[in-house]
Design a protein around this motif. Structure first.
Motif, short mmCIF file in Angstrom:
data_model
loop_
_atom_site.label_atom_id
_atom_site.label_comp_id
_atom_site.label_asym_id
_atom_site.label_seq_id
_atom_site.Cartn_x
_atom_site.Cartn_y
_atom_site.Cartn_z
N GLY A 33 29.18 -28.94 -36.92
CA GLY A 33 29.94 -29.77 -37.56
C GLY A 33 30.86 -30.44 -36.85
O GLY A 33 31.12 -31.48 -37.65
N GLY A 34 30.77 -29.85 -36.03
CA GLY A 34 32.03 -31.04 -34.87
C GLY A 34 32.75 -29.02 -34.02
O GLY A 34 32.67 -28.72 -34.27
N GLU A 35 33.84 -30.10 -32.65
CA GLU A 35 34.04 -28.92 -32.15
C GLU A 35 35.42 -28.36 -33.17
O GLU A 35 36.00 -28.76 -34.22
N LEU A 64 25.04 -22.25 -24.70
CA LEU A 64 24.74 -22.76 -26.16
C LEU A 64 25.55 -23.42 -26.19
O LEU A 64 25.49 -24.26 -27.29
N VAL A 65 27.44 -23.15 -26.19
CA VAL A 65 28.58 -24.02 -26.28
C VAL A 65 28.48 -24.44 -24.61
O VAL A 65 28.62 -23.78 -24.15
N SER A 77 31.91 -26.73 -28.60
CA SER A 77 31.52 -27.44 -29.99
C SER A 77 29.75 -27.26 -28.87
O SER A 77 30.04 -26.31 -27.93
N LEU A 78 28.98 -27.52 -29.87
CA LEU A 78 27.67 -27.06 -29.47
C LEU A 78 27.49 -27.55 -28.05
O LEU A 78 28.05 -28.98 -27.36
N ALA A 79 26.45 -26.89 -26.88
CA ALA A 79 26.12 -27.47 -25.79
C ALA A 79 26.05 -28.93 -25.48
O ALA A 79 26.00 -29.75 -24.95
#
Length: 96
Positions: A33-35, A64-65, A77-79
């Motif tokens: 959903g965001g950082e 992964l992040v 956040s997602l990578a």
């Protein structure tokens, strides 16, 4: 179809091992959903910041992040979009 090299297969197996922990999956979904900072993730998941930090370390090591610093606060956040795709496809698969 030719199989990838052994080293690549080992790296792929290690990646899937990271997805074998429900807490890490929950963290990834939260980050989709965001950082967020560690304190926000801990509150969302009802866990200690220490436990979240430990799992984030594993997720960072597996690329992964990603993170960024803003003063003393670290935001995660997602990578990349691949991580969101892996989550979405895995969920689709188990819900069929």
């Amino acid at each position: 179809m030719k199989a990838p090299e052994d080293e690549t297969l080992y790296r792929l197996a290690d990646l899937y091992k990271v997805f074998g922990d429900p807490t890490r999956i929950r963290i990834l979904y939260a980050l989709s959903g965001g950082e967020l900072c560690v304190c926000d993730i801990a509150e969302l998941l009802g866990m200690t910041q220490s436990a979240i930090s430990h799992q984030l370390r594993v997720l960072k090591q597996s690329a992964l992040v990603k993170f960024r610093r803003d003063g003393k606060t670290v935001y995660y956040s997602l990578a990349d979009a691949h991580v969101a795709t892996i989550l979405a496809q895995g969920l689709d698969h188990v819900q069929e």
